[in-house]
Motif scaffolding. Structure first.
Motif, short mmCIF file in Angstrom:
data_model
loop_
_atom_site.label_atom_id
_atom_site.label_comp_id
_atom_site.label_asym_id
_atom_site.label_seq_id
_atom_site.Cartn_x
_atom_site.Cartn_y
_atom_site.Cartn_z
N TYR A 152 0.81 -1.21 0.00
CA TYR A 152 0.00 0.00 0.00
C TYR A 152 0.85 1.27 0.00
O TYR A 152 0.32 2.37 0.02
N SER A 153 2.16 1.12 -0.02
CA SER A 153 3.07 2.26 -0.02
C SER A 153 3.02 2.97 -1.37
O SER A 153 2.98 2.34 -2.42
N GLN A 154 3.04 4.29 -1.34
CA GLN A 154 3.04 5.06 -2.57
C GLN A 154 4.47 5.47 -2.96
O GLN A 154 4.67 6.10 -3.98
N ASP A 155 5.43 5.09 -2.16
CA ASP A 155 6.84 5.39 -2.42
C ASP A 155 7.38 4.37 -3.42
O ASP A 155 7.04 3.20 -3.36
N LYS A 156 8.24 4.81 -4.34
CA LYS A 156 8.76 3.87 -5.35
C LYS A 156 9.64 2.80 -4.74
O LYS A 156 9.86 1.75 -5.34
N HIS A 157 10.16 3.04 -3.54
CA HIS A 157 11.00 2.05 -2.86
C HIS A 157 10.21 1.22 -1.84
O HIS A 157 10.78 0.48 -1.07
N ARG A 158 8.90 1.40 -1.83
CA ARG A 158 7.98 0.69 -0.92
C ARG A 158 8.31 0.99 0.54
O ARG A 158 8.16 0.14 1.41
N LYS A 159 8.72 2.21 0.82
CA LYS A 159 9.09 2.63 2.16
C LYS A 159 7.83 2.80 3.01
O LYS A 159 6.84 3.37 2.55
N VAL A 160 7.87 2.30 4.23
CA VAL A 160 6.71 2.40 5.12
C VAL A 160 7.03 3.09 6.44
O VAL A 160 6.13 3.34 7.23
N ASP A 161 8.31 3.38 6.69
CA ASP A 161 8.66 3.98 7.97
C ASP A 161 9.03 5.45 7.80
O ASP A 161 9.34 5.92 6.73
N ASP A 162 8.94 6.17 8.90
CA ASP A 162 9.20 7.60 8.92
C ASP A 162 9.94 7.92 10.21
O ASP A 162 10.01 7.08 11.12
N ILE A 163 10.49 9.11 10.30
CA ILE A 163 11.19 9.50 11.52
C ILE A 163 10.17 10.00 12.54
O ILE A 163 9.17 10.61 12.18
N PRO A 164 10.41 9.75 13.83
CA PRO A 164 9.48 10.23 14.86
C PRO A 164 9.45 11.75 14.92
O PRO A 164 10.47 12.40 14.74
N TYR A 165 8.28 12.30 15.16
CA TYR A 165 8.14 13.76 15.31
C TYR A 165 8.91 14.19 16.55
O TYR A 165 8.75 13.63 17.62
N GLY A 166 9.76 15.16 16.40
CA GLY A 166 10.56 15.63 17.53
C GLY A 166 11.85 14.87 17.71
O GLY A 166 12.58 15.11 18.65
N GLY A 167 12.14 13.94 16.80
CA GLY A 167 13.38 13.16 16.91
C GLY A 167 13.26 12.06 17.93
O GLY A 167 12.18 11.68 18.37
N GLY A 168 14.39 11.52 18.33
CA GLY A 168 14.39 10.45 19.31
C GLY A 168 14.43 9.09 18.68
O GLY A 168 14.38 8.94 17.46
N ALA A 169 14.52 8.09 19.52
CA ALA A 169 14.59 6.71 19.06
C ALA A 169 13.20 6.17 18.74
O ALA A 169 12.19 6.66 19.24
N GLY A 170 13.18 5.15 17.92
CA GLY A 170 11.92 4.48 17.63
C GLY A 170 11.60 4.49 16.15
O GLY A 170 12.32 5.06 15.34
N MET A 171 10.52 3.83 15.80
CA MET A 171 10.08 3.74 14.41
C MET A 171 8.62 4.10 14.33
O MET A 171 7.81 3.69 15.17
N VAL A 172 8.28 4.86 13.32
CA VAL A 172 6.89 5.29 13.11
C VAL A 172 6.51 4.90 11.69
O VAL A 172 7.27 5.13 10.75
N PHE A 173 5.34 4.31 11.51
CA PHE A 173 4.86 4.00 10.18
C PHE A 173 4.35 5.26 9.53
O PHE A 173 3.72 6.11 10.16
N THR A 174 4.60 5.40 8.24
CA THR A 174 4.10 6.53 7.47
C THR A 174 2.60 6.38 7.31
O THR A 174 2.12 5.31 6.93
N PRO A 175 1.84 7.42 7.60
CA PRO A 175 0.38 7.31 7.43
C PRO A 175 -0.02 7.21 5.97
O PRO A 175 0.67 7.65 5.09
#
Length: 64
Positions: free
Chosen positions: A41-64
């Motif tokens: 369901y990714s619209q990115d040509k590389h099928r990327k699904v993750d994004d950086i957390p808002y405000g930085g820091g550790a962790g993984m966030v899925f792209t909405p």
């Protein structure tokens, strides 16, 4: 009963879904397990699904 599993690693589930009690239950039609690859369901040509957390820091966030 129907279960939908959202994952970025659908191949990881094949081993235990096709063995033992889960395989028997699926064969008898008691349960149905559907795997959805979030990358499909990714619209990115590389099928990327993750994004950086808002405000930085550790962790993984899925792209909405």
């Amino acid at each position: 009963m129907e279960f939908h599993v959202l994952t970025i690693f659908p191949e990881m589930f094949n081993g235990f879904l096709n063995e033992s009690i889960l395989k028997k239950a699926q064969g008898k039609g008691v349960i149905k397990i559907v795997l959805h690859d979030i990358r499909d369901y990714s619209q990115d040509k590389h099928r990327k699904v993750d994004d950086i957390p808002y405000g930085g820091g550790a962790g993984m966030v899925f792209t909405p």
